[in-house]
Write a protein that holds these residues in place. Structure first.
Motif: not given
Lengths: 254, 406
Positions: A61, A86, A89-90, B307-310
């Motif tokens: 990620n 992005e 990551r989502s 960041e990991a959550l977007g």
């Protein structure tokens, strides 16, 4: 342990890593790692500290940047393009060793933050989903508390709920129970097993052998920057082929 | 063998006052010496001061010049506009008190109510003293509006979130509204040139604008300093280091003399605006470093989780990192804002008559020669009161965040 749908052997793997290399300056941390993970599969990675296993899952990620090789997640290639990063990551949720909950927000706010701001959900929908997830990890009554008021095991379960709120396709676990007291490890492992039962694709770096044996579809032994050996848990634990694997298992199984 | 008669503890244990005296003042020989020293100091310093204040001082210098000290040379017939600002402030404070302060976690309600009552009584009490302004009705209205605000906030329990939004909006537009009211607007409201603004009015205006404008600028500078883009990063570093390397007086002079050179001849900026610009630019540099200190204390894991959550970079900063960083540095910010408030007195150097400047002009009046003690005592008390208020608000903020977070 549930069976993965064997009809899906022809579908492309949801995570595909080819020849992944990473250097920290001169130090060669990842040395050409190859791994394919099928949808719904649970892969446990174990190995000595410093072997690069955490570094490896963090490249998936983009918390670490790989310098050579390809990583493809759910059909999206992981490059320097911010939009790809992005999007990936989502779809990929992560649970950290040190929980990393946001201390200035309540549990409910922690969980609903990303869905509201990244997926653009309405607050009510996000809260509904959050309540459901808190029930799944058996702590619905903690919704209005702050992380500082919870025990370690509860905090980690909130972290799992927070990652799940984004409805990811893959969940990464980086030593989720290493910072917990022994009596709290069980509740977190139970939450992870439930998640595996429900068909989530998971990659876990952990030292919990019981979990690996009972829940994983494959167990990989990581050492010196690469996967030395990977296979079903029975095979790895009972008949390891490589000498290094045997050595490691001898050290930890006592 | 035990008798059935009750044995009482010694008097110092029985009576709370005596116990406090013994524990805090007479506990050991060192404490006794310090207590005696303290009494000596109080008797020899505080008592003469109080006696002087109450009997010997010539307070006429303050009372006859009260309007000057408060608003400078602002025309008398327009002073109602300043009263309007004060009334609006009273309303906003009353609302905020009821909505936020008295509902604090850990507060027993009793103490904040007591402080609130004292605050409400101050304006009318002030009117009762001979103070040179015919102001009883206005001051009473101040208290009344404050009370109305408080009651509205506590009684209207169902509209709390609406009230909170309105009050926050009120605070956001308060300073611009005041600026327009004080300055005037074309034909609607006769313009009062800023040369006439002075006294406490000018001090507070400079402080408020300074704080409100330097805060976002300081945050942006701190973030810019951490930027990956070399141009932004080096500009921010240069700005911070240059401004921090010179005294505020220099910055004020530069603002007065250099700013007009940058603009075409036709546009003339107010001297007060130039001073505001100088104060803002100065404070922003220090604020940037304080914010940077706060940012450094945020663990890497918080960035990674965001960041990991977007979350994108802006969301990460505004929702996760900055709220935590700013909460950590509240005590430092409070100190900086108190300094800013007192540093506004330097504008006398650029011929603006703030509270200190007006005090000096008052002292030059022929019939009040030699009344330095009275005048400086008075403005000293005012400076102290406002500084203490800022400090108390800061402590309130610290308590709130201690209870809610880590």
């Amino acid at each position: 342990m549930h069976e993965i749908n064997t009809n899906s052997t022809n579908t492309p793997p949801i995570i595909s890593c080819r020849d992944v290399h990473k250097w920290y300056g001169e130090f060669h941390a990842l040395r050409g790692v190859n791994l394919d993970v099928k949808k719904g599969e649970v892969v446990v990675i174990m190995g000595p500290s410093g072997s690069g296993k955490s570094t490896f899952i963090r490249t998936i990620n983009r918390l670490e940047v790989h310098q050579r090789g390809d990583i493809v997640v759910d059909g999206i290639e992981l490059t320097h393009d911010v939009r790809n990063i992005e999007k990936i990551r989502s779809e990929v949720g992560m649970v950290f060793q040190s929980f990393n909950l946001f201390p200035h927000l309540t549990v409910m706010e922690n969980i609903t933050l990303a869905p509201v701001w990244v997926r653009k959900w309405k607050k009510e929908k996000a809260e509904e989903v959050a309540t459901e997830l808190l029930q799944r990890v058996h702590i619905p009554e903690q919704a209005q508390k702050y992380p500082g008021q919870l025990s370690g095991g509860q905090q980690q379960r909130v972290a799992i709920a927070r990652a799940l709120a984004m409805q990811p396709k893959v969940m990464l676990f980086d030593e989720p129970t290493s910072a917990l007291d022994p009596e709290m490890i069980k509740e977190v492992l139970e939450a992870m097993s439930d998640l595996a039962e429900s068909g989530m694709t998971m990659i876990c770096v952990t030292h919990e052998m019981g979990f690996a044996r009972n829940v994983a579809h494959r167990v990989g032994f990581f050492d010196q920057g690469n996967i030395v050996e990977i296979g079903p848990p029975d095979q790895i634990f009972r008949n390891p082929e490589q000498a290094r694997t045997k050595q490691f298992l001898a050290q930890i199984l006592h | 063998m035990s008798s059935s008669s009750t044995v009482l503890p010694p008097p110092t244990e029985r009576y709370a006052v005596l116990r406090w005296l013994k524990q805090n003042l007479l506990g050991s020989w060192r404490d006794v010496v310090l207590t005696l020293l303290g009494i000596y100091i109080v008797v020899n310093i505080v008592v003469p001061v109080v006696r002087w204040v109450l009997t010997e001082a010539n307070w006429a210098v303050v009372t006859t010049n009260m309007r000057l000290l408060m608003v400078g040379q602002y025309p008398i017939e327009q002073v109602w506009r300043i009263w309007a600002c004060v009334l609006l402030l009273a309303l906003l404070i009353g609302l905020s008190w009821g909505l936020w302060i008295s509902k604090s976690i850990g507060d027993t309600g009793g103490r904040s109510r007591l402080v609130g009552i004292i605050l409400l009584l101050v304006p009318p009490l002030f009117a009762l003293f001979p103070n040179g302004i015919e102001s009883l009705p206005m001051l009473l209205s101040v208290s009344v509006l404050g009370l109305i605000g408080y009651l509205a906030a506590t009684v209207l329990t169902t509209q709390q979130s609406l009230l909170k939004r309105l009050t926050t909006l009120g605070w956001i537009v308060y300073i611009p509204i005041c600026y327009v009211l004080i300055r005037g607007l074309g034909d609607l409201l006769p313009v009062v040139s800023s040369n006439l603004w002075g006294g406490l009015l000018l001090t507070l205006l400079l402080t408020a604008v300074g704080i409100v404008l330097s805060f976002p600028l300081g945050v942006l500078l701190a973030l810019g300093r951490r930027s990956q883009l070399p141009v932004i990063k080096w500009f921010c570093i240069a700005y911070i280091e240059v401004i921090r390397g010179v005294p505020l007086i220099t910055v004020l002079f530069m603002a007065q003399l250099v700013l007009p050179l940058f603009l075409p001849q036709s546009i003339e900026i107010d001297r007060v605006v130039r001073a505001m610009a100088g104060i803002t630019l100065f404070s922003a540099a220090y604020l940037a470093e304080n914010v940077r200190g706060g940012l450094q204390n945020i663990p890497r894991g918080q960035y990674e989780a965001a960041e990991a959550l977007g979350l994108n970079a802006v969301q990460k900063m505004t929702l996760i990192i900055l709220p935590q960083a700013l909460r950590i540095i509240v005590p430092i910010l409070v100190g900086q804002f108190i300094s800013l408030f007192k540093d506004t007195s330097l504008v006398t150097i650029v011929s603006l008559l703030d509270l200190l400047g007006i005090a000096n002009t008052v002292l030059a009046q022929p019939n009040f020669i030699g009344t330095q003690r009275e005048v400086y005592f008075f403005i000293g008390v005012i400076y102290w009161l406002i500084s203490y208020t800022i400090s108390a608000l800061g402590k309130r903020l610290e308590l709130r965040q201690q209870m809610s977070a880590i």
